[in-house]
Design a protein around this motif. Structure first.
Motif, short mmCIF file in Angstrom:
data_model
loop_
_atom_site.label_atom_id
_atom_site.label_comp_id
_atom_site.label_asym_id
_atom_site.label_seq_id
_atom_site.Cartn_x
_atom_site.Cartn_y
_atom_site.Cartn_z
N VAL A 163 0.94 -1.40 -0.09
CA VAL A 163 -0.17 -0.32 -0.27
C VAL A 163 1.08 0.86 -0.19
O VAL A 163 0.62 2.19 -0.58
CB VAL A 163 -0.88 -0.16 1.47
N ALA A 164 1.92 1.41 1.23
CA ALA A 164 2.76 2.12 1.32
C ALA A 164 3.20 2.78 -0.28
O ALA A 164 3.64 4.24 -0.68
CB ALA A 164 3.81 2.71 2.58
N LYS A 208 8.71 -8.32 -3.55
CA LYS A 208 8.45 -9.59 -3.69
C LYS A 208 7.46 -10.01 -4.15
O LYS A 208 6.79 -12.06 -4.04
CB LYS A 208 8.99 -10.55 -2.44
N GLU A 209 6.14 -9.65 -3.98
CA GLU A 209 4.77 -9.82 -4.02
C GLU A 209 4.91 -10.82 -5.73
O GLU A 209 5.59 -10.24 -6.44
CB GLU A 209 4.02 -8.45 -4.51
N ARG A 250 -4.24 -3.64 0.27
CA ARG A 250 -5.01 -5.00 0.46
C ARG A 250 -5.99 -5.14 1.66
O ARG A 250 -6.27 -6.38 1.74
CB ARG A 250 -3.14 -5.21 2.00
N LYS A 276 -11.75 -8.98 2.52
CA LYS A 276 -13.39 -8.25 2.11
C LYS A 276 -14.01 -8.93 1.11
O LYS A 276 -13.63 -9.48 0.63
CB LYS A 276 -13.25 -6.67 2.84
N ILE A 294 14.25 -9.05 -1.60
CA ILE A 294 16.09 -8.40 -1.09
C ILE A 294 16.03 -9.34 0.22
O ILE A 294 15.17 -9.16 0.80
CB ILE A 294 15.92 -7.25 -0.54
N ARG A 352 -2.49 -12.82 3.97
CA ARG A 352 -1.20 -11.70 4.40
C ARG A 352 -1.18 -10.66 2.68
O ARG A 352 -1.48 -9.52 3.22
CB ARG A 352 0.39 -11.96 4.65
N TYR A 408 -9.36 -8.19 14.04
CA TYR A 408 -10.26 -7.93 12.96
C TYR A 408 -10.36 -8.10 11.65
O TYR A 408 -11.48 -9.35 10.91
CB TYR A 408 -10.36 -5.68 12.08
N ASP A 451 3.92 0.41 7.75
CA ASP A 451 3.41 -0.43 8.83
C ASP A 451 4.88 -0.18 10.09
O ASP A 451 5.19 -1.08 11.54
CB ASP A 451 3.23 -1.82 8.75
N HIS A 493 -2.20 0.38 10.09
CA HIS A 493 -3.75 0.67 9.37
C HIS A 493 -3.04 1.44 8.27
O HIS A 493 -2.08 1.86 8.01
CB HIS A 493 -4.59 1.32 10.81
N VAL A 494 -3.91 0.75 7.83
CA VAL A 494 -3.68 1.24 5.64
C VAL A 494 -3.72 2.92 5.34
O VAL A 494 -2.57 3.41 4.75
CB VAL A 494 -4.62 0.18 5.09
P1 FAD Z 1 2.11 -4.07 3.04
O1 FAD Z 1 0.87 -3.33 1.92
O2 FAD Z 1 2.27 -4.60 3.80
O3 FAD Z 1 3.36 -4.37 2.12
C1 FAD Z 1 4.58 -4.88 2.48
C2 FAD Z 1 5.33 -4.97 0.74
O4 FAD Z 1 6.84 -5.23 1.06
C3 FAD Z 1 4.68 -6.32 0.39
O5 FAD Z 1 5.02 -5.68 -1.03
C4 FAD Z 1 5.48 -7.11 0.94
O6 FAD Z 1 6.10 -7.97 -0.31
C5 FAD Z 1 7.17 -6.18 0.48
N1 FAD Z 1 8.72 -7.17 1.22
C6 FAD Z 1 8.37 -7.11 2.61
N2 FAD Z 1 9.87 -7.79 2.86
C7 FAD Z 1 10.19 -7.54 1.63
C8 FAD Z 1 11.54 -7.86 0.99
N3 FAD Z 1 12.62 -8.44 1.73
N4 FAD Z 1 12.16 -7.92 -0.54
C9 FAD Z 1 10.71 -7.51 -1.50
N5 FAD Z 1 10.17 -7.13 -1.08
C10 FAD Z 1 9.04 -7.49 0.31
N6 FAD Z 1 -5.90 -1.56 7.59
C11 FAD Z 1 -7.19 -0.63 7.94
O7 FAD Z 1 -7.05 0.15 8.43
N7 FAD Z 1 -8.62 -1.26 7.80
C12 FAD Z 1 -8.84 -2.56 7.22
O8 FAD Z 1 -10.20 -2.67 7.30
C13 FAD Z 1 -7.10 -3.55 6.70
N8 FAD Z 1 -7.61 -4.65 6.13
C14 FAD Z 1 -6.93 -5.89 6.19
C15 FAD Z 1 -7.03 -6.64 5.33
C16 FAD Z 1 -5.75 -7.97 5.58
C17 FAD Z 1 -5.78 -8.62 5.23
C18 FAD Z 1 -4.50 -7.45 6.01
C19 FAD Z 1 -3.40 -8.42 5.95
C20 FAD Z 1 -4.19 -6.46 6.59
C21 FAD Z 1 -5.38 -5.47 6.52
N9 FAD Z 1 -5.61 -4.06 6.71
C22 FAD Z 1 -5.97 -3.38 6.67
C23 FAD Z 1 -3.57 -3.65 7.23
C24 FAD Z 1 -3.19 -2.73 6.32
O9 FAD Z 1 -3.23 -3.85 4.93
C25 FAD Z 1 -1.92 -2.20 6.58
O10 FAD Z 1 -1.32 -2.00 7.37
C26 FAD Z 1 -1.13 -1.98 4.80
O11 FAD Z 1 -0.46 -2.60 4.17
C27 FAD Z 1 0.09 -1.47 5.33
O12 FAD Z 1 1.43 -1.13 3.95
P2 FAD Z 1 3.00 -0.91 4.10
O13 FAD Z 1 3.04 -0.44 2.22
O14 FAD Z 1 2.97 -0.61 5.12
O15 FAD Z 1 2.53 -3.05 4.21
#
Ligand code: FAD
Length: 486
Positions: free
Chosen positions: A17-18, A41-42, A60, A65, A108, A159, A186, A349, A366-367
């Protein structure tokens, strides 16, 4: 001979997401072709055609949902970022048009911040000038605690989209079967609803006295537990999964609970929390509260430095007063997402950031924060390059969830005394109720089930402005009117 490292001005490590929201902000602020890469890595193994597909950043929350709906299920490319906040859907073509390189299906395994180098599992190397760490979280697994039988087939987690595919395949293989959901947060609540809609016989198990105890009060949980029971979901509280049974194929058949009860199960879904993925930079960067600490940037340090010099040179009270004022303000006003290593940013996160509103440091999984922190970090990077200043991050916590026909939103901080308002009867035809949290005579947090867009805006305003409360009983009686009048 090892292949030469690929160099980018900006690298986003992680493709969730970020990353998606950071890429859009880079697009808005201006990025030249070839300057920016997302390394993630996705990937998505299509179990029907047994082929890997690369996956650009997506929203995500859709996974627990719409992705699991039996009809009109959400599927990519329908939920790529940034549709979750009503924005443009960034398809892989969008990235290529902007000259942003998507390096997907690439894990990575080594990060060397001093050498500004990333190394992948396939031993490809990437160098950068500016790095944004957006690796998100990983799920906590029962195997991590050595729970007996936790490695059996059909004990699943959710996840990423790959997990979502495994879950769909298991649901197909065990059609109309028995599902046990371990965890009452949740994820547990949303997945239980999705399984029930798919005609599974669902039991939820959690050790706490009520579901979502980190946010829900007893009064809020009373509604959701009653509502879930009315949908035919069995709730087993006050105990936990201590082991599993399986058949001769290794497929799970039962969950053995700590209190001695045994629940039959064709599928088990575990939602017991996550852990921020900070391991790659451990020891190379300052950490706090389990996340990567982001410090205040030079943009806000310079004025403080200036006033320190003035006060020292002139020894004058005004200089001292300004210094004290600014240092107090600065201690509250971080939030440009740069870490202790210059040129390295942490977003989503993994970031522990200053929560200006509450004058403390927090990590938020959170998203909404993932989206906003990403945008803020990119603006800060661009502002630093052009010598401009931007406003500090001033985040108002916002969480939401929906399942079956119910949906709630929460804003602010759930600390202090809770004040339940409205009708939390699970049998209500049109449920509408909520809770205020009152601390030091001010409303600091608000939860609302079944609100309209205007009403959710009103509770957000209350959580932001923290109006005083003299009479808690009057607040309870006024209920939602208190918020809509602010
Ligand atoms: P992420 O979206 O998790 O992205 C991390 C990325 O880093 C992924 O693509 C992963 O593959 C990549 N990555 C990690 N390690 C490596 C590596 N070593 N090399 C290469 N790539 C790597 N939040 C809400 O507020 N409301 C909701 O309703 C809600 N529902 C959710 C439902 C589910 C099933 C899940 C799992 C989470 C939910 N969340 C929700 C939480 C929210 O999705 C996360 O807080 C948000 O996705 C965080 O964003 P991010 O970019 O930090 O991490």
């Amino acid at each position: 001979m090892a292949a030469e490292a690929k160099h980018f001005k900006y690298v986003i490590l992680g493709g969730g997401v970020a990353a998606g929201y950071a890429a859009r902000e880079f697009g808005k602020q201006g990025v030249k072709p070839g300057e920016l890469a997302i390394i993630s890595k996705e990937a998505f193994l299509n179990l029907t055609v047994k082929n890997y597909f690369q996956v650009a950043p997506y929203e995500r929350p859709a996974l627990s949902k719409g992705y699991l709906f039996p009809q009109n299920a959400a599927r990519l490319p329908g939920f790529h970022t940034c549709v979750g906040s009503g924005g443009e859907k960034l398809l892989p073509e969008w990235y290529s048009e902007k000259g942003i390189e998507l390096i997907l299906n690439t894990e990575i395994v080594k990060v060397d911040l001093a050498a500004k180098t990333l190394t992948s599992a396939a031993e490809a190397t990437f160098t950068y000038e500016i790095l944004l760490i957006a690796t998100g979280s990983s799920v906590i697994k029962l195997t991590d605690f050595g729970v007996q039988g936790a490695e059996y087939n059909n004990i699943l987690y959710l996840r990423d989209i790959q997990d979502g595919e495994k879950l769909l395949a298991a649901m197909q293989a065990k059609k109309d079967g028995k599902a046990v959901v371990v965890g009452g947060g949740y994820i547990g609540l949303e997945l239980s609803a999705a399984l029930k809609i798919n005609n599974f016989d669902v039991t939820m198990v959690y050790p706490e006295p009520w579901c979502m105890p980190r946010l829900f009060t007893a009064g809020i949980a009373h509604f959701y537990e009653g509502y879930y029971a009315s949908k035919g979901i069995n709730l087993v509280k006050g105990t936990y999964a201590a082991g599993f049974d399986a058949d001769e194929n290794g497929d799970v058949t039962a969950v053995k609970l700590k209190d001695g009860r045994v629940l039959e199960a064709d599928i088990v879904i575990v939602g017991v929390g996550g852990r921020p993925l900070t391991g790659l930079v451990k020891g190379q960067v300052a950490e706090e509260k389990g996340g990567i600490k982001v410090r205040y940037s030079l943009l806000v340090r310079l004025p403080s430095f200036f006033f320190v010099c003035v006060s020292v040179l002139l020894s004058c009270d005004i200089g001292m007063v300004m210094t004290l004022f600014l240092s107090k303000k600065i201690s509250q006003t971080d939030g440009f997402f740069e870490t202790s290593v210059p040129g390295v940013y942490a977003i989503g996160d993994v970031a522990t950031f200053p929560m200006k509103l509450y004058n403390d440091q927090r990590r938020v999984e959170h998203v909404d924060h993932a989206r906003k922190s990403a945008e803020q970090a990119v603006r800060a990077i661009k502002a630093k390059e052009s010598g401009e200043t931007i406003s500090e991050y001033d985040y108002l916590p916002y969480f939401y969830s929906r399942s079956f026909d119910v949906a709630w939103q929460f804003y602010g901080d759930n600390v202090g005394d809770d004040v339940l308002f409205g009708d939390n009867d699970p049998a209500a035809a049109k449920p509408k109720f909520g809770s205020y949290w009152v601390k030091d005579g001010k409303v600091v947090g608000v939860f609302l089930e079944g609100g309209s867009a205007d009403e959710y805006q009103a509770i957000a305003r209350v959580a932001r402005t923290q109006p005083p409360v003299v009479d808690v009983e009057a607040l309870r009686k006024d209920g939602l009117d208190f918020a809509t009048k602010i």
